[in-house]
Design a protein around this motif. Structure first.
Motif, PDB file in Angstrom:
ATOM      1  N   ASN A  47      -4.520  23.871  17.621  1.00 16.83           N
ATOM      2  CA  ASN A  47      -5.810  24.387  18.098  1.00 16.83           C
ATOM      3  C   ASN A  47      -6.902  24.381  17.019  1.00 16.83           C
ATOM      4  O   ASN A  47      -7.983  24.914  17.227  1.00 16.83           O
ATOM      5  CB  ASN A  47      -5.641  25.794  18.657  1.00 16.83           C
ATOM      6  N   HIS A  48      -6.595  23.809  15.853  1.00 17.49           N
ATOM      7  CA  HIS A  48      -7.519  23.714  14.714  1.00 17.49           C
ATOM      8  C   HIS A  48      -7.960  25.073  14.179  1.00 17.49           C
ATOM      9  O   HIS A  48      -8.988  25.180  13.526  1.00 17.49           O
ATOM     10  CB  HIS A  48      -8.754  22.866  15.054  1.00 17.49           C
ATOM     11  N   GLU A  49      -7.165  26.127  14.445  1.00 19.00           N
ATOM     12  CA  GLU A  49      -7.484  27.448  13.902  1.00 19.00           C
ATOM     13  C   GLU A  49      -6.864  27.667  12.524  1.00 19.00           C
ATOM     14  O   GLU A  49      -7.343  28.485  11.755  1.00 19.00           O
ATOM     15  CB  GLU A  49      -7.032  28.547  14.861  1.00 19.00           C
ATOM     16  N   LYS A  50      -5.788  26.937  12.230  1.00 24.00           N
ATOM     17  CA  LYS A  50      -5.127  27.041  10.925  1.00 24.00           C
ATOM     18  C   LYS A  50      -5.061  25.660  10.314  1.00 24.00           C
ATOM     19  O   LYS A  50      -5.004  24.652  11.020  1.00 24.00           O
ATOM     20  CB  LYS A  50      -3.710  27.606  11.085  1.00 24.00           C
ATOM     21  N   MET A  51      -5.051  25.640   8.968  1.00 19.94           N
ATOM     22  CA  MET A  51      -5.037  24.360   8.266  1.00 19.94           C
ATOM     23  C   MET A  51      -4.185  24.455   7.014  1.00 19.94           C
ATOM     24  O   MET A  51      -3.997  25.538   6.475  1.00 19.94           O
ATOM     25  CB  MET A  51      -6.452  23.938   7.901  1.00 19.94           C
ATOM     26  N   GLY A  52      -3.699  23.306   6.579  1.00 21.56           N
ATOM     27  CA  GLY A  52      -2.982  23.214   5.314  1.00 21.56           C
ATOM     28  C   GLY A  52      -3.929  22.741   4.220  1.00 21.56           C
ATOM     29  O   GLY A  52      -5.116  22.518   4.455  1.00 21.56           O
ATOM     30  N   LYS A  53      -3.380  22.597   3.036  1.00 23.37           N
ATOM     31  CA  LYS A  53      -4.179  22.065   1.934  1.00 23.37           C
ATOM     32  C   LYS A  53      -4.515  20.612   2.224  1.00 23.37           C
ATOM     33  O   LYS A  53      -3.739  19.905   2.864  1.00 23.37           O
ATOM     34  CB  LYS A  53      -3.425  22.177   0.615  1.00 23.37           C
ATOM     35  N   GLY A  54      -5.653  20.186   1.736  1.00 21.97           N
ATOM     36  CA  GLY A  54      -6.058  18.815   1.983  1.00 21.97           C
ATOM     37  C   GLY A  54      -7.007  18.312   0.924  1.00 21.97           C
ATOM     38  O   GLY A  54      -7.166  18.924  -0.131  1.00 21.97           O
ATOM     39  N   VAL A  55      -7.639  17.201   1.244  1.00 20.05           N
ATOM     40  CA  VAL A  55      -8.587  16.581   0.321  1.00 20.05           C
ATOM     41  C   VAL A  55      -9.839  16.197   1.105  1.00 20.05           C
ATOM     42  O   VAL A  55      -9.757  15.764   2.254  1.00 20.05           O
ATOM     43  CB  VAL A  55      -7.955  15.365  -0.389  1.00 20.05           C
ATOM     44  N   THR A  56     -10.997  16.409   0.471  1.00 22.73           N
ATOM     45  CA  THR A  56     -12.258  15.982   1.065  1.00 22.73           C
ATOM     46  C   THR A  56     -12.826  14.850   0.227  1.00 22.73           C
ATOM     47  O   THR A  56     -12.699  14.839  -0.995  1.00 22.73           O
ATOM     48  CB  THR A  56     -13.283  17.140   1.143  1.00 22.73           C
ATOM     49  N   LEU A  57     -13.436  13.895   0.918  1.00 22.43           N
ATOM     50  CA  LEU A  57     -13.967  12.707   0.256  1.00 22.43           C
ATOM     51  C   LEU A  57     -15.383  12.427   0.744  1.00 22.43           C
ATOM     52  O   LEU A  57     -15.670  12.546   1.939  1.00 22.43           O
ATOM     53  CB  LEU A  57     -13.088  11.493   0.568  1.00 22.43           C
ATOM     54  N   SER A  58     -16.235  12.015  -0.168  1.00 23.39           N
ATOM     55  CA  SER A  58     -17.583  11.574   0.208  1.00 23.39           C
ATOM     56  C   SER A  58     -17.478  10.191   0.850  1.00 23.39           C
ATOM     57  O   SER A  58     -16.420   9.536   0.793  1.00 23.39           O
ATOM     58  CB  SER A  58     -18.477  11.498  -1.026  1.00 23.39           C
ATOM     59  N   GLU A  59     -18.540   9.714   1.414  1.00 25.55           N
ATOM     60  CA  GLU A  59     -18.546   8.380   2.019  1.00 25.55           C
ATOM     61  C   GLU A  59     -18.242   7.307   0.979  1.00 25.55           C
ATOM     62  O   GLU A  59     -17.492   6.358   1.238  1.00 25.55           O
ATOM     63  CB  GLU A  59     -19.892   8.093   2.690  1.00 25.55           C
ATOM     64  N   GLU A  60     -18.788   7.463  -0.227  1.00 23.30           N
ATOM     65  CA  GLU A  60     -18.538   6.499  -1.308  1.00 23.30           C
ATOM     66  C   GLU A  60     -17.058   6.496  -1.692  1.00 23.30           C
ATOM     67  O   GLU A  60     -16.471   5.451  -1.960  1.00 23.30           O
ATOM     68  CB  GLU A  60     -19.408   6.807  -2.529  1.00 23.30           C
ATOM     69  N   GLU A  61     -16.446   7.680  -1.755  1.00 18.36           N
ATOM     70  CA  GLU A  61     -15.033   7.771  -2.098  1.00 18.36           C
ATOM     71  C   GLU A  61     -14.148   7.151  -1.011  1.00 18.36           C
ATOM     72  O   GLU A  61     -13.144   6.500  -1.318  1.00 18.36           O
ATOM     73  CB  GLU A  61     -14.640   9.229  -2.335  1.00 18.36           C
ATOM     74  N   VAL A  62     -14.522   7.325   0.247  1.00 15.47           N
ATOM     75  CA  VAL A  62     -13.772   6.709   1.346  1.00 15.47           C
ATOM     76  C   VAL A  62     -13.857   5.184   1.262  1.00 15.47           C
ATOM     77  O   VAL A  62     -12.854   4.483   1.455  1.00 15.47           O
ATOM     78  CB  VAL A  62     -14.271   7.211   2.716  1.00 15.47           C
ATOM     79  N   LYS A  63     -15.027   4.665   0.928  1.00 15.19           N
ATOM     80  CA  LYS A  63     -15.178   3.211   0.779  1.00 15.19           C
ATOM     81  C   LYS A  63     -14.318   2.688  -0.367  1.00 15.19           C
ATOM     82  O   LYS A  63     -13.682   1.640  -0.247  1.00 15.19           O
ATOM     83  CB  LYS A  63     -16.647   2.848   0.562  1.00 15.19           C
ATOM     84  N   ALA A  64     -14.268   3.422  -1.480  1.00 16.19           N
ATOM     85  CA  ALA A  64     -13.441   3.019  -2.616  1.00 16.19           C
ATOM     86  C   ALA A  64     -11.958   3.078  -2.238  1.00 16.19           C
ATOM     87  O   ALA A  64     -11.184   2.183  -2.595  1.00 16.19           O
ATOM     88  CB  ALA A  64     -13.718   3.913  -3.825  1.00 16.19           C
ATOM     89  N   LEU A  65     -11.550   4.107  -1.498  1.00 12.37           N
ATOM     90  CA  LEU A  65     -10.162   4.227  -1.040  1.00 12.37           C
ATOM     91  C   LEU A  65      -9.807   3.080  -0.099  1.00 12.37           C
ATOM     92  O   LEU A  65      -8.733   2.490  -0.211  1.00 12.37           O
ATOM     93  CB  LEU A  65      -9.948   5.570  -0.356  1.00 12.37           C
ATOM     94  N   LYS A  66     -10.698   2.761   0.802  1.00 10.61           N
ATOM     95  CA  LYS A  66     -10.469   1.648   1.734  1.00 10.61           C
ATOM     96  C   LYS A  66     -10.255   0.345   0.965  1.00 10.61           C
ATOM     97  O   LYS A  66      -9.342  -0.437   1.274  1.00 10.61           O
ATOM     98  CB  LYS A  66     -11.653   1.499   2.683  1.00 10.61           C
ATOM     99  N   LYS A  67     -11.059   0.130  -0.044  1.00 12.04           N
ATOM    100  CA  LYS A  67     -10.930  -1.071  -0.856  1.00 12.04           C
ATOM    101  C   LYS A  67      -9.571  -1.110  -1.552  1.00 12.04           C
ATOM    102  O   LYS A  67      -8.908  -2.156  -1.613  1.00 12.04           O
ATOM    103  CB  LYS A  67     -12.066  -1.113  -1.877  1.00 12.04           C
ATOM    104  N   LEU A  68      -9.133   0.014  -2.096  1.00 12.22           N
ATOM    105  CA  LEU A  68      -7.821   0.100  -2.736  1.00 12.22           C
ATOM    106  C   LEU A  68      -6.686  -0.140  -1.744  1.00 12.22           C
ATOM    107  O   LEU A  68      -5.726  -0.852  -2.042  1.00 12.22           O
ATOM    108  CB  LEU A  68      -7.634   1.463  -3.400  1.00 12.22           C
ATOM    109  N   LEU A  69      -6.789   0.439  -0.557  1.00 17.90           N
ATOM    110  CA  LEU A  69      -5.745   0.287   0.443  1.00 17.90           C
ATOM    111  C   LEU A  69      -5.614  -1.154   0.925  1.00 17.90           C
ATOM    112  O   LEU A  69      -4.516  -1.603   1.258  1.00 17.90           O
ATOM    113  CB  LEU A  69      -5.998   1.216   1.640  1.00 17.90           C
ATOM    114  N   GLN A  70      -6.709  -1.888   0.925  1.00 18.88           N
ATOM    115  CA  GLN A  70      -6.674  -3.275   1.363  1.00 18.88           C
ATOM    116  C   GLN A  70      -5.904  -4.157   0.385  1.00 18.88           C
ATOM    117  O   GLN A  70      -5.491  -5.268   0.741  1.00 18.88           O
ATOM    118  CB  GLN A  70      -8.098  -3.809   1.571  1.00 18.88           C
ATOM    119  N   THR A  71      -5.688  -3.676  -0.845  1.00 19.19           N
ATOM    120  CA  THR A  71      -4.944  -4.462  -1.832  1.00 19.19           C
ATOM    121  C   THR A  71      -3.430  -4.274  -1.684  1.00 19.19           C
ATOM    122  O   THR A  71      -2.668  -5.017  -2.298  1.00 19.19           O
ATOM    123  CB  THR A  71      -5.349  -4.102  -3.272  1.00 19.19           C
TER     124      THR A  71
END
Length: 71
Positions: free
Chosen positions: A45-69
């Motif tokens: 129900n999205h009322e509880k959450m675990g630990k996670g990570v937040t990323l900016s748009e630039e960081e997501v683009k860099a991650l996408k580039k890394l994952l493509q390798t």
């Protein structure tokens, strides 16, 4: 001090655990700040959450580039 959050966009579910919690990628606004990409476990129900990570748009683009390798 309570953390305020608003899920702006639910992008997708990566996996689902036996407890029913799901690892999700979402666009989330934390404490009324601009939304960031967020990867974490959420209760059904999205009322509880675990630990996670937040990323900016630039960081997501860099991650996408890394994952493509990956093979």
């Amino acid at each position: 001090m309570a953390i305020q959050y608003e899920i702006i966009e639910q992008i997708g579910v990566i996996s689902k655990g036996s407890s029913g919690w799901q690892k999700e990628l979402n666009l989330v606004s934390w404490n009324n700040r601009p939304a960031k990409y967020d990867l974490r476990d959420w209760s059904d129900n999205h009322e509880k959450m675990g630990k996670g990570v937040t990323l900016s748009e630039e960081e997501v683009k860099a991650l996408k580039k890394l994952l493509q390798t990956l093979e």
